[in-house]
Motif scaffolding. Sequence first.
Motif, PDB file in Angstrom:
ATOM      1  N   ALA A   1      19.372  44.998 146.695  1.00  0.00           N
ATOM      2  CA  ALA A   1      19.670  43.579 146.871  1.00  0.00           C
ATOM      3  C   ALA A   1      20.212  43.033 145.558  1.00  0.00           C
ATOM      4  CB  ALA A   1      18.417  42.812 147.282  1.00  0.00           C
ATOM      5  N   GLY A   2      21.280  42.261 145.641  1.00  0.00           N
ATOM      6  CA  GLY A   2      21.853  41.725 144.421  1.00  0.00           C
ATOM      7  C   GLY A   2      23.039  40.839 144.693  1.00  0.00           C
ATOM      8  N   ARG A   3      23.818  40.608 143.630  1.00  0.00           N
ATOM      9  CA  ARG A   3      24.951  39.696 143.739  1.00  0.00           C
ATOM     10  C   ARG A   3      26.201  40.378 144.278  1.00  0.00           C
ATOM     11  NH1 ARG A   3      25.180  38.199 138.785  1.00  0.00           N
ATOM     12  NH2 ARG A   3      27.118  39.234 138.186  1.00  0.00           N
ATOM     13  N   ASP A   4      26.458  41.616 143.851  1.00  0.00           N
ATOM     14  CA  ASP A   4      27.694  42.244 144.321  1.00  0.00           C
ATOM     15  C   ASP A   4      27.590  43.755 144.507  1.00  0.00           C
ATOM     16  OD1 ASP A   4      29.147  41.676 141.044  1.00  0.00           O
ATOM     17  OD2 ASP A   4      27.816  43.260 141.708  1.00  0.00           O
ATOM     18  N   GLU A   5      26.369  44.311 144.456  1.00  0.00           N
ATOM     19  CA  GLU A   5      26.207  45.732 144.707  1.00  0.00           C
ATOM     20  C   GLU A   5      25.017  45.938 145.636  1.00  0.00           C
ATOM     21  OE1 GLU A   5      26.327  48.435 141.358  1.00  0.00           O
ATOM     22  OE2 GLU A   5      27.241  46.897 140.097  1.00  0.00           O
ATOM     23  N   GLY A   6      25.203  46.785 146.663  1.00  0.00           N
ATOM     24  CA  GLY A   6      24.091  47.108 147.537  1.00  0.00           C
ATOM     25  C   GLY A   6      24.300  46.636 148.965  1.00  0.00           C
ATOM     26  N   ALA A   7      23.205  46.665 149.726  1.00  0.00           N
ATOM     27  CA  ALA A   7      23.249  46.359 151.161  1.00  0.00           C
ATOM     28  C   ALA A   7      22.857  44.920 151.461  1.00  0.00           C
ATOM     29  CB  ALA A   7      22.320  47.317 151.908  1.00  0.00           C
ATOM     30  N   VAL A   8      22.068  44.306 150.602  1.00  0.00           N
ATOM     31  CA  VAL A   8      21.605  42.926 150.817  1.00  0.00           C
ATOM     32  C   VAL A   8      22.255  42.064 149.743  1.00  0.00           C
ATOM     33  CG1 VAL A   8      19.594  41.434 151.063  1.00  0.00           C
ATOM     34  CG2 VAL A   8      19.425  43.841 151.704  1.00  0.00           C
ATOM     35  N   LEU A   9      23.366  41.436 150.085  1.00  0.00           N
ATOM     36  CA  LEU A   9      24.207  40.771 149.091  1.00  0.00           C
ATOM     37  C   LEU A   9      24.169  39.260 149.214  1.00  0.00           C
ATOM     38  CD1 LEU A   9      27.384  43.055 149.217  1.00  0.00           C
ATOM     39  CD2 LEU A   9      25.480  43.151 147.609  1.00  0.00           C
ATOM     40  N   PHE A  10      24.154  38.604 148.039  1.00  0.00           N
ATOM     41  CA  PHE A  10      24.258  37.160 147.947  1.00  0.00           C
ATOM     42  C   PHE A  10      25.278  36.851 146.844  1.00  0.00           C
ATOM     43  CE2 PHE A  10      19.986  38.231 149.356  1.00  0.00           C
ATOM     44  CZ  PHE A  10      19.867  37.473 150.513  1.00  0.00           C
ATOM     45  N   PRO A  11      26.563  36.950 147.162  1.00  0.00           N
ATOM     46  CA  PRO A  11      27.606  36.869 146.128  1.00  0.00           C
ATOM     47  C   PRO A  11      27.698  35.519 145.438  1.00  0.00           C
ATOM     48  CG  PRO A  11      28.570  36.878 148.339  1.00  0.00           C
ATOM     49  CD  PRO A  11      27.123  37.184 148.509  1.00  0.00           C
TER      50      PRO A  11
ATOM     51  N   LEU B   1      21.224  35.968 140.345  1.00  0.00           N
ATOM     52  CA  LEU B   1      20.971  37.367 140.681  1.00  0.00           C
ATOM     53  C   LEU B   1      21.765  38.294 139.786  1.00  0.00           C
ATOM     54  CD1 LEU B   1      21.038  37.450 144.602  1.00  0.00           C
ATOM     55  CD2 LEU B   1      19.047  37.703 143.117  1.00  0.00           C
ATOM     56  N   ASP B   2      21.174  39.439 139.434  1.00  0.00           N
ATOM     57  CA  ASP B   2      21.918  40.509 138.795  1.00  0.00           C
ATOM     58  C   ASP B   2      22.781  41.194 139.850  1.00  0.00           C
ATOM     59  OD1 ASP B   2      20.360  39.828 136.635  1.00  0.00           O
ATOM     60  OD2 ASP B   2      19.905  41.890 136.093  1.00  0.00           O
ATOM     61  N   PRO B   3      23.833  41.917 139.433  1.00  0.00           N
ATOM     62  CA  PRO B   3      24.622  42.680 140.407  1.00  0.00           C
ATOM     63  C   PRO B   3      23.746  43.587 141.268  1.00  0.00           C
ATOM     64  CG  PRO B   3      25.750  42.643 138.306  1.00  0.00           C
ATOM     65  CD  PRO B   3      24.410  42.020 138.069  1.00  0.00           C
ATOM     66  N   LYS B   4      22.793  44.280 140.658  1.00  0.00           N
ATOM     67  CA  LYS B   4      21.787  45.086 141.366  1.00  0.00           C
ATOM     68  C   LYS B   4      20.439  44.561 140.912  1.00  0.00           C
ATOM     69  CE  LYS B   4      22.461  49.526 141.606  1.00  0.00           C
ATOM     70  NZ  LYS B   4      22.740  50.930 141.236  1.00  0.00           N
ATOM     71  N   HIS B   5      19.807  43.742 141.750  1.00  0.00           N
ATOM     72  CA  HIS B   5      18.646  42.981 141.304  1.00  0.00           C
ATOM     73  C   HIS B   5      17.314  43.632 141.672  1.00  0.00           C
ATOM     74  CE1 HIS B   5      17.174  38.922 139.945  1.00  0.00           C
ATOM     75  NE2 HIS B   5      16.091  39.386 140.553  1.00  0.00           N
ATOM     76  N   ALA B   6      17.166  44.015 142.943  1.00  0.00           N
ATOM     77  CA  ALA B   6      15.910  44.582 143.434  1.00  0.00           C
ATOM     78  C   ALA B   6      16.216  45.666 144.459  1.00  0.00           C
ATOM     79  CB  ALA B   6      15.030  43.498 144.048  1.00  0.00           C
ATOM     80  N   ASN B   7      15.181  46.418 144.823  1.00  0.00           N
ATOM     81  CA  ASN B   7      15.362  47.516 145.776  1.00  0.00           C
ATOM     82  C   ASN B   7      14.220  47.514 146.787  1.00  0.00           C
ATOM     83  OD1 ASN B   7      16.198  49.782 147.110  1.00  0.00           O
ATOM     84  ND2 ASN B   7      15.858  51.207 145.431  1.00  0.00           N
ATOM     85  N   PHE B   8      14.584  47.495 148.060  1.00  0.00           N
ATOM     86  CA  PHE B   8      13.622  47.645 149.149  1.00  0.00           C
ATOM     87  C   PHE B   8      13.780  49.065 149.682  1.00  0.00           C
ATOM     88  CE2 PHE B   8      14.685  43.217 148.830  1.00  0.00           C
ATOM     89  CZ  PHE B   8      13.508  42.536 149.070  1.00  0.00           C
ATOM     90  N   LYS B   9      12.731  49.874 149.579  1.00  0.00           N
ATOM     91  CA  LYS B   9      12.884  51.281 149.945  1.00  0.00           C
ATOM     92  C   LYS B   9      11.667  51.794 150.696  1.00  0.00           C
ATOM     93  CE  LYS B   9      11.391  52.701 145.293  1.00  0.00           C
ATOM     94  NZ  LYS B   9      11.786  53.427 144.065  1.00  0.00           N
ATOM     95  N   TYR B  10      11.930  52.783 151.554  1.00  0.00           N
ATOM     96  CA  TYR B  10      10.862  53.418 152.320  1.00  0.00           C
ATOM     97  C   TYR B  10      10.354  54.656 151.580  1.00  0.00           C
ATOM     98  CZ  TYR B  10      12.399  50.704 156.413  1.00  0.00           C
ATOM     99  OH  TYR B  10      12.725  49.700 157.289  1.00  0.00           O
TER     100      TYR B  10
END
Length: 258
Positions: A73-83, A88-97
């Motif tokens: 999750a982040g601003r411009d990298e990943g699957a959960v984007l909030f541009p 937000l950092d470009p790659k801010h957090a990670n939701f993982k199984y």
Amino acid sequence: MSSERVCENCSAVVPEGHHFCGKCGARFAGGEGDDDTLYYGAMQAPGRAKLILIRGEGLEGLSYHLNATEHIAGRDEGAVLFPDDDYLDPKHANFKYRDNNLFLTDGDSRNGTFLCAREPEPLPDGAEILVGDQRLRIEYLNIQHEYPMRNDTLMYVSPPKDYKFRVVHVVEGGRDGDAHCSVNNDILVGREGCDINFPDDKHVSPRHCRLSWSDGGVVVEDQDSKNGTFVEIHDERRLYHGDYVYFGSELVRVEINE
């Protein structure tokens, strides 16, 4: 982003293209007769868990289905984007199984990732919390460390009480605002009638949370506030159905299909 399926035997996530469950070994029934029809979008595909946007720069109520193994999750990298979220950092957090459970980690972001506290939670020195729209930092105090001695003479402070910690209001630009201590090392935070009050913040409950000294450290306890008390995470945290996560300007609710 590749979609993943759920094993009907043990509910583990089965990656696309796999015909057997990697956890229990059962054959994935959905693998037979699958066609190549695609969903209109990744958020339409069913998943074991999803994030519901409660508040932020995006469209409130929007859902993000967590179908892969990891979801940046982040601003411009990943699957959960909030541009449009500049906090937000470009790659801010990670939701993982992992082991069929959902976990959250912060990506060493500038503004941190916060999880709503379900129970009283210990806070280390330097920990930060969110109360409504207010950001607070907890700082442990050691009078000899704070005020060095000269020739074994301790610098006089006013008043010389046995303060164990202080609460610093973090204001615009990340600067320090007001700092608060308590002679009893017990501080109630809220909108009115508390030790620390934020009368103009309507997202703060009248009695929102309590910060107290216990067993050599600070413990934060939500006082059944309407919006909860959020604690910054520094390690991997398991997520449960109904958890709330705050990162940047985004507040999301975690929904997990059992």
